[in-house]
Design an enzyme around this catalytic site. Structure first.
Site, PDB file in Angstrom:
ATOM      1  CG  ASP A   1      -6.402  -3.304  -4.487  1.00 55.12           C
ATOM      2  OD1 ASP A   1      -7.069  -2.180  -3.490  1.00 55.12           O
ATOM      3  OD2 ASP A   1      -5.140  -2.732  -3.623  1.00 55.12           O
TER       4      ASP A   1
ATOM      5  CG  HIS B   1      -4.846  -2.308   0.000  1.00 58.62           C
ATOM      6  ND1 HIS B   1      -4.808  -1.726  -1.189  1.00 58.62           N
ATOM      7  CD2 HIS B   1      -5.517  -1.627   0.813  1.00 58.62           C
ATOM      8  CE1 HIS B   1      -3.971  -0.691  -0.468  1.00 58.62           C
ATOM      9  NE2 HIS B   1      -4.415  -1.066   1.159  1.00 58.62           N
TER      10      HIS B   1
ATOM     11  CB  SER C   1      -0.908  -0.127   1.319  1.00 54.31           C
ATOM     12  OG  SER C   1      -1.923   1.194   1.464  1.00 54.31           O
TER      13      SER C   1
END
Length: 722
Positions: free
Chosen positions: A648, A683, A564
């Site tokens: 995601d 994610h 991330s």
């Protein structure tokens, strides 16, 4: 308030065949044929400067062209991974070590005691319950039955005040979009229609009548990538359709808030509304639920601080805030006049960052001391009761309970200690071991130590380095340097099965506490944001240089990894210092810094990053480190495996697609630049165990293979012993 708890010798030298292995790799990698990635003529203009975006078409997650590109890239990537000789061994060892019973702390709701449990390799944790201590626990919710492949996961679970109703959320395919299902806790029967299109939301009950939740209007275009920036709080009354849910806060075009949450105090007296335009800073409002005609009262009308209500005694409110207190403090104020000028310090700010909780009529003030936990217990008059003795040096979680509880459960862990659960007697201040996992890992064979190193500008940065005891500092140890450095998030010591397998192989695992995180409060966070973001990359680079200088490893055996915002960290570091590491592993990364804010909730990250539209200086700064825009011709980049999920919708996969395409087009030399795209995955949250094991086997396999290993390091060590 209650929180539910989830919860030696390495080779001294690498012999001559090592060089031959590297030569074999060169032959294999030079024959890699990457899929063709078409370029388009898209050009954007920022403050008079034109910027080409040749892979803009990969942002369309609904197009057949993008779908085919994903398939072609995965075919290439998995074709490469299939040739790694020890990939299956890694997967088998990960599966074996993962296969132990994991049980969370018990929590009481209504007539039942509940707990989470995973038998070992179940894709998702199961919730069990029992009425009496002697009863055999029975299954309450089994998310493994939500879908055949385990990709539908359980999100939040919230019980009504009397424990007779339950609202729980599910995620399908890893998406941040949720559905909320409401059931009778006794019979487990669904009692009404499922709520849909819910995102970034808890569920907070108003007694037993209904609950508050948050969501966005469904965006036009792709729900996985279209911008969502108008969050709203709704109240759902049981027995009514979702279309009749009452809008409580948000929805006014002139004042957009990207993240809004509604929470009811434990005594059911107040509704608290927190409203933010970014991931840092919030406005705060309160409503008296005992008066049907009451209005929302403003506590804070600006977003200059992170402030929330942790507890109340009648109209006396206890607030946690970093307003004029970068390391946070607790203040009190009366609900009738709650603005900051009336606040009174209750637990003052200290030199360490505060993260408090409540339970059993006490406050538990957890502090981070150089990223390690310390917990103090206070009464409701602010008197220090005791410094709680913890089981060791590491991280704790779960120091919270309901006000009437006599005991609570907390977890303890560090990088080499699997998480154990302890029962804490709130009045006596004593801890007893409640549950210790039976795992095939011996912490006594490993060590974990904290060092402090100097970053480029002279700042001292802490780092914890973990490895097998007896390791020789010869510069040839395979090492993963993991970092994050953003959004006020602190990396505190915690055990990971995957990291344990890495260390079993003689690998070193190092985690620095970079600026941009929350380890030293708001000042530390702000020092890694906007026009100071380069500090984060400099801290990470300096960590790698420290490990090399002190012969933990060398550039030939160093891998950098992060996800991330940590994916951005890896992308920026490998493009700025490609010579520093052998392997780069950016996961679900924010990699296009000029366009990140145009997708889903990305605009809310502007507190940390700024945007290319702010001003010319901010645009040029972002362009200067944006990984997608800094892949250059003629550079030999490290062996790279980008990882992402096709579902995601937080950091859209287009970031990773465009970065991988740029690397493949411009890479010089023989190092592979691959992208591994997990299908029907998001994610990261709720990822099935089976997929997680496969991912780590591939990540570690790719890493070691590109460090020159034809067999696992552990086997090399065993051969040398013989």
């Amino acid at each position: 308030m209650k929180k539910i708890l989830f919860s030696a010798v390495i080779i001294s030298t690498l012999f001559a065949c090592k060089n031959e292995n590297n030569q074999n790799h060169t032959k294999n990698e030079s024959s890699l044929n990457y899929p063709t990635t078409n370029k388009v003529g898209t050009v954007d203009t920022y403050f008079g400067t034109t910027v080409q975006d040749p892979y803009r078409w990969l942002e369309d997650d609904r197009s057949s062209e993008t779908e085919n590109w994903v398939k072609d890239q995965n075919k290439t990537t998995f074709g490469y991974l299939d040739k790694i000789p020890f990939r299956k061994e890694l997967k088998d060892r990960l599966s074996s070590l993962w296969n132990y019973e994991k049980v969370g702390a018990p929590f009481k709701e209504g007539d039942y005691t509940y707990f989470y449990k995973n038998d070992g390799l179940q894709n998702q944790y199961v919730i069990y319950r029992f009425k009496n201590e002697d009863d055999e626990p029975t299954v309450f919710l089994d998310p493994n039955k939500f879908s055949d492949d385990g990709t539908t996961s359980l999100g939040g679970v919230s019980f009504s005040k009397n424990g007779k109703k339950v609202a729980y959320s599910i995620s399908e395919g890893g998406s941040d979009w949720r559905k909320i299902i409401i059931i009778n806790a006794e019979t487990k029967e669904i009692t009404e229609d499922t709520l849909v299109d819910v995102k970034f939301s808890g569920m907070s009950w108003k007694g037993n009548e209904g609950f508050y939740y948050s969501s966005y209007d469904k965006p036009k275009g792709s729900e996985l990538s279209a911008k969502t920036d108008q969050h709203k709080v709704y109240y759902h009354k049981l027995g009514t359709p979702q279309k009749e849910d009452q809008l409580i806060f948000g929805g006014t075009p002139e004042e957009k808030h990207r993240y809004i949450g509604g929470t009811v105090t434990e005594d059911n007296h107040y509704l608290i509304i927190s409203a933010s335009v970014s991931t840092s800073g919030n406005k705060l409002f309160i409503k008296d639920l005992t008066n049907p005609n009451s209005k929302l009262i403003t506590i804070l009308d600006h977003t200059d601080s992170d402030t929330y209500i942790i507890e109340n005694e009648g109209s006396k409110l206890f607030l946690v805030t970093n307003l004029n207190a970068p390391n946070k403090k607790i203040v009190t104020v009366d609900a009738s006049n709650p603005t900051p000028e009336n606040w009174v310090d209750f637990i003052p700010e200290t030199e360490n960052v505060l993260s408090p909780n409540t339970g059993g009529g006490y406050f538990f003030a957890e502090y981070m001391v150089d990223a390690v936990a310390k917990v103090l217990q206070y009464d409701y008059q602010g008197t220090l009761i005791r410094d709680i003795k913890l089981p060791g040096v590491g991280s704790v979680g779960g120091f919270g309970a309901k006000k009437e509880d006599k005991e609570l459960h907390y977890s303890f862990t560090n990088y080499i200690t699997p998480g154990s659960i302890y029962t804490y007697d709130i009045e006596k201040g004593t801890s007893e071991l409640y549950r210790k996992p039976k795992i095939d890992f011996n912490p006594e064979a490993y060590e974990s130590k904290q060092v402090f190193y100097t970053s480029k500008d002279g700042t001292k940065v802490p780092m914890i380095i973990s490895y097998k005891k007896g390791i020789e500092l010869n510069g040839k140890n395979p090492t993963i340097l993991y970092g994050y450095g953003g959004f006020n998030i602190s990396l505190t010591p915690s055990f990971s099965i995957a990291n344990a397998v890495w260390m079993e192989q003689g690998g070193i695992y190092a985690v620095p506490n970079l600026r941009g995180g929350g380890e030293y409060g708001k000042k530390w966070h702000d020092a890694g944001t906007k026009l100071q973001k380069q500090n984060v990359f400099d801290d990470f680079i300096a960590a790698g240089e420290f490990l090399i200088k002190n012969k933990y490893t060398s550039s030939d055996f160093l891998a950098i990894r992060g996800g991330s915002n940590g994916g951005l960290l890896v992308g920026a570091t490998m493009t700025q210092r490609p010579d520093l590491m052998k392997v780069a592993l950016p996961a679900v990364g924010v990699l296009d810094m000029l366009r990140y804010h145009t997708f889903t909730a990305g605009a809310g990250w502007a507190y940390d990053y700024g945007t290319a539209e702010d001003n010319k200086e901010m645009f040029e700064y972002l362009k200067g480190y944006s990984p997608v825009h800094n892949v250059k011709e003629g550079i030999s980049y490290p062996a790279t495996m980008v990882t992402t999920g096709d579902h995601d919708d937080r950091v859209v996969p287009a970031h990773s697609f465009k970065f991988a395409a740029a690397l493949q087009a411009k890479q010089t030399g023989e190092n592979p630049t691959l992208i591994r795209i997990e299908t029907n995955a998001g994610h990261g949250a709720g990822t099935p165990v089976s997929k997680t094991i496969e991912q780590f086997a591939d990540i570690y396999g790719f890493t070691l293979y590109n460090m020159g290993y034809e067999v696992l390091p552990e086997k090399v060590t065993e051969d040398l012993k013989k």
